[in-house]
Design a protein around this motif. Structure first.
Motif, PDB file in Angstrom:
ATOM      1  N   TYR A  64       0.803  -1.227   0.000  1.00  0.00           N
ATOM      2  CA  TYR A  64       0.000   0.000   0.000  1.00  0.00           C
ATOM      3  C   TYR A  64       0.838   1.281   0.000  1.00  0.00           C
ATOM      4  O   TYR A  64       0.322   2.360  -0.288  1.00  0.00           O
ATOM      5  CB  TYR A  64      -0.964  -0.002   1.195  1.00  0.00           C
ATOM      6  CG  TYR A  64      -0.443   0.613   2.465  1.00  0.00           C
ATOM      7  CD1 TYR A  64      -0.600   1.976   2.723  1.00  0.00           C
ATOM      8  CD2 TYR A  64       0.222  -0.153   3.409  1.00  0.00           C
ATOM      9  CE1 TYR A  64      -0.120   2.545   3.883  1.00  0.00           C
ATOM     10  CE2 TYR A  64       0.708   0.406   4.571  1.00  0.00           C
ATOM     11  CZ  TYR A  64       0.536   1.754   4.805  1.00  0.00           C
ATOM     12  OH  TYR A  64       1.027   2.309   5.950  1.00  0.00           O
ATOM     13  N   ILE A 114      -5.755  -3.565   8.641  1.00  0.00           N
ATOM     14  CA  ILE A 114      -5.407  -3.162   7.285  1.00  0.00           C
ATOM     15  C   ILE A 114      -5.260  -4.340   6.330  1.00  0.00           C
ATOM     16  O   ILE A 114      -5.190  -4.177   5.113  1.00  0.00           O
ATOM     17  CB  ILE A 114      -4.090  -2.340   7.311  1.00  0.00           C
ATOM     18  CG1 ILE A 114      -3.909  -1.569   5.991  1.00  0.00           C
ATOM     19  CG2 ILE A 114      -2.901  -3.241   7.612  1.00  0.00           C
ATOM     20  CD1 ILE A 114      -2.724  -0.637   5.995  1.00  0.00           C
ATOM     21  N   TYR A 123      -7.067  -4.769   2.973  1.00  0.00           N
ATOM     22  CA  TYR A 123      -6.738  -3.736   1.990  1.00  0.00           C
ATOM     23  C   TYR A 123      -5.392  -3.998   1.316  1.00  0.00           C
ATOM     24  O   TYR A 123      -5.185  -3.583   0.169  1.00  0.00           O
ATOM     25  CB  TYR A 123      -6.722  -2.363   2.663  1.00  0.00           C
ATOM     26  CG  TYR A 123      -8.034  -2.017   3.334  1.00  0.00           C
ATOM     27  CD1 TYR A 123      -9.111  -1.527   2.602  1.00  0.00           C
ATOM     28  CD2 TYR A 123      -8.205  -2.217   4.691  1.00  0.00           C
ATOM     29  CE1 TYR A 123     -10.326  -1.233   3.207  1.00  0.00           C
ATOM     30  CE2 TYR A 123      -9.409  -1.924   5.323  1.00  0.00           C
ATOM     31  CZ  TYR A 123     -10.469  -1.435   4.575  1.00  0.00           C
ATOM     32  OH  TYR A 123     -11.664  -1.158   5.191  1.00  0.00           O
ATOM     33  N   PRO A 133      -4.003   3.176   7.965  1.00  0.00           N
ATOM     34  CA  PRO A 133      -4.624   3.839   6.812  1.00  0.00           C
ATOM     35  C   PRO A 133      -5.718   2.981   6.181  1.00  0.00           C
ATOM     36  O   PRO A 133      -5.628   1.750   6.186  1.00  0.00           O
ATOM     37  CB  PRO A 133      -3.445   4.011   5.843  1.00  0.00           C
ATOM     38  CG  PRO A 133      -2.220   3.954   6.696  1.00  0.00           C
ATOM     39  CD  PRO A 133      -2.550   3.029   7.820  1.00  0.00           C
ATOM     40  N   LYS A 134      -6.755   3.612   5.691  1.00  0.00           N
ATOM     41  CA  LYS A 134      -7.872   2.998   4.964  1.00  0.00           C
ATOM     42  C   LYS A 134      -8.896   2.316   5.874  1.00  0.00           C
ATOM     43  O   LYS A 134     -10.008   2.029   5.435  1.00  0.00           O
ATOM     44  CB  LYS A 134      -7.384   1.988   3.913  1.00  0.00           C
ATOM     45  CG  LYS A 134      -6.517   2.584   2.816  1.00  0.00           C
ATOM     46  CD  LYS A 134      -6.156   1.534   1.782  1.00  0.00           C
ATOM     47  CE  LYS A 134      -5.293   2.138   0.682  1.00  0.00           C
ATOM     48  NZ  LYS A 134      -4.951   1.139  -0.366  1.00  0.00           N
ATOM     49  N   THR A 135      -8.535   2.012   7.115  1.00  0.00           N
ATOM     50  CA  THR A 135      -9.462   1.300   7.992  1.00  0.00           C
ATOM     51  C   THR A 135     -10.534   2.243   8.529  1.00  0.00           C
ATOM     52  O   THR A 135     -10.317   3.454   8.658  1.00  0.00           O
ATOM     53  CB  THR A 135      -8.729   0.657   9.178  1.00  0.00           C
ATOM     54  OG1 THR A 135      -8.138   1.688   9.984  1.00  0.00           O
ATOM     55  CG2 THR A 135      -7.653  -0.292   8.705  1.00  0.00           C
ATOM     56  N   LYS A 193     -10.842   6.558  11.088  1.00  0.00           N
ATOM     57  CA  LYS A 193     -11.694   7.738  10.956  1.00  0.00           C
ATOM     58  C   LYS A 193     -12.334   8.140  12.283  1.00  0.00           C
ATOM     59  O   LYS A 193     -12.937   9.208  12.388  1.00  0.00           O
ATOM     60  CB  LYS A 193     -12.785   7.466   9.921  1.00  0.00           C
ATOM     61  CG  LYS A 193     -12.247   7.133   8.539  1.00  0.00           C
ATOM     62  CD  LYS A 193     -13.375   6.743   7.590  1.00  0.00           C
ATOM     63  CE  LYS A 193     -12.823   6.326   6.232  1.00  0.00           C
ATOM     64  NZ  LYS A 193     -13.901   5.898   5.304  1.00  0.00           N
TER      65      LYS A 193
END
Length: 420
Positions: free
Chosen positions: A87, A153, A156, A325-327, A331
């Motif tokens: 990634y 992660i 992803y 990141p991306k999870t 957020k």
């Protein structure tokens, strides 16, 4: 170029260890020799993990040292593989222009093609795959994950869950046995959901057990929502399967479990735990816990602390939450301070070690069977069926042998005794 030496630094989980072994095998078949001294290597591969921020930090720190090594030796070949390479490939190439190739976790099967650009396939050079005999070997039975736990992660970077053809797995097991391997460790992000052309995980275990040379079988990792009664019953009757199950709980709070998207409640986990214990009294169940997940209150942590005391795990791996990141969890507002995370981590670890040591005390003055994994300076390191390390003095080279040891001392994560 003869006598090419390679060094592989494996960061992270057992899945990475297996991928590193595959890369090492390919390099060995091309006539390269493995070295444990990175400074002496002609090829260095950093096999990365991105499950936690600390693993990424370790990778970049190592790459910083490798830059200095390449400044001295411009012919040094440096490769980065694994999850972080999947990634963050663009970032790695930008920050580390001295790196020769970047190969993501999903592209690990392309390693042979990639490395051929740097190492010719010289058939005349001695192939040294088995220059160091092993006792156990990791074998991947599935790749990727489709669970999408909100903190993880893996889906992803490794992609969706894909089971490997059981015929290929059996070939790899047989080859391992021919190499002298005594213990097979099956790997997958969720081995319980293995299914290839109608062959499920329990049936795969049965097929592997039919191979005469297989002495021991282990597997990881299990998911509480998918671990079946069929698998439990198979462990009861199959003497080749070790009496150890790693069953991640992650949290004792239902609020946190829901936020983690674990798809079970603590009560459901406890029911499964007790079912396993009742059917397999000598089983050792270990687990994972994440401390400091966003929104974890004092009560949530207390629920986890109480769960650990109630269930009495044989071993607990406790991780400090770090956003990936991306999870989905990345957020969420991180409401737990680092100081609080450290305090909770320390409290749970201390209590868990007391529990583990108390559980191990039942072995005092008992003679148990262990498989010796290595012998250094007349001290053997072995492991029993329950996956507990056992140390004892010996002047013999017992590596790969099954022996009996009388236990005289126990610690939270290991025991020591006298060879019988």
């Amino acid at each position: 170029m003869k006598n090419i030496k390679f060094y592989i630094e494996t960061i992270g989980c057992q899945m990475n260890v297996n991928d590193s072994d595959k890369m090492a095998e390919i390099l060995s078949k091309r006539g390269c020799f493995r070295t444990e001294d990175m400074s002496q290597a002609d090829i260095v591969i950093v096999n990365t993990c991105s499950v936690r921020f600390s693993a990424e930090h370790k990778a970049y720190s190592l790459l910083g040292r490798l830059k200095e090594q390449k400044d001295v030796n411009p012919n040094l070949i440096i490769g980065v593989a694994g999850c972080m390479a999947q990634y963050a490939a663009k970032e790695i190439k930008t920050r580390c222009k001295f790196v020769d190739f970047v190969l993501g976790a999903r592209d690990i099967d392309l390693f042979c093609e990639t490395i051929s650009k740097y190492v010719p396939d010289n058939k005349e050079i001695n192939q040294n795959r088995n220059e160091n005999s092993e006792v156990f070997r990791y074998i991947t039975i599935m790749r990727g994950c489709s669970n999408f736990c909100s903190y993880c992660i893996v889906p992803y970077v490794r992609g969706p869950e894909v089971s490997i053809d059981y015929n290929e797995i059996l070939k790899e097991v047989k080859k391992a046995c021919d190499d002298g391997i005594k213990e097979i460790i099956l790997l997958g992000q969720n081995v319980n959901s293995y299914n290839y052309n109608g062959v499920n995980f329990t049936q795969l275990l049965q097929k592997i057990s039919e191979i005469d040379k297989v002495k021991r079988i282990r597997f990881m990792t299990n998911h509480p929502k998918d671990l079946s009664d069929e698998l439990i019953d198979e462990i009861v009757t199959n003497t080749k399967i070790c009496r150890h199950i790693h069953l991640p709980l992650q949290s004792g709070s239902n609020n946190i479990l829901k936020a983690m998207n674990r798809k079970y409640t603590y009560e459901q986990y406890k029911t499964l735990y007790e079912k396993i214990k009742n059917k397999i009294p000598d089983i050792n169940i270990t687990s994972d816990i994440i401390i400091g997940f966003p929104g974890e209150t004092d009560k949530d942590f207390q629920d986890t602390f109480n769960a650990s005391r109630q269930l009495q795990f044989g071993g607990l791996f406790i991780f400090k939450y770090s956003p990936r990141p991306k999870t989905l969890a990345a957020k969420l507002k991180n409401t737990v301070s680092l100081e609080t995370i450290k305090e909770r981590h320390s409290l749970l670890l201390e209590d868990s070690n007391i529990i583990s040591k108390k559980i191990n005390e039942k072995y005092i003055d008992k003679t148990i069977e262990v498989l010796v994994e290595r012998v250094n300076n007349n001290v053997a390191e072995a492991r029993n069926s329950q996956n507990i390390k056992v140390f004892f003095d010996t002047k013999e080279n017992l590596k790969g042998k099954t022996v009996n040891v009388k236990i005289t001392k126990v610690l939270p994560n290991s025991m020591s005794g006298i060879l019988q």
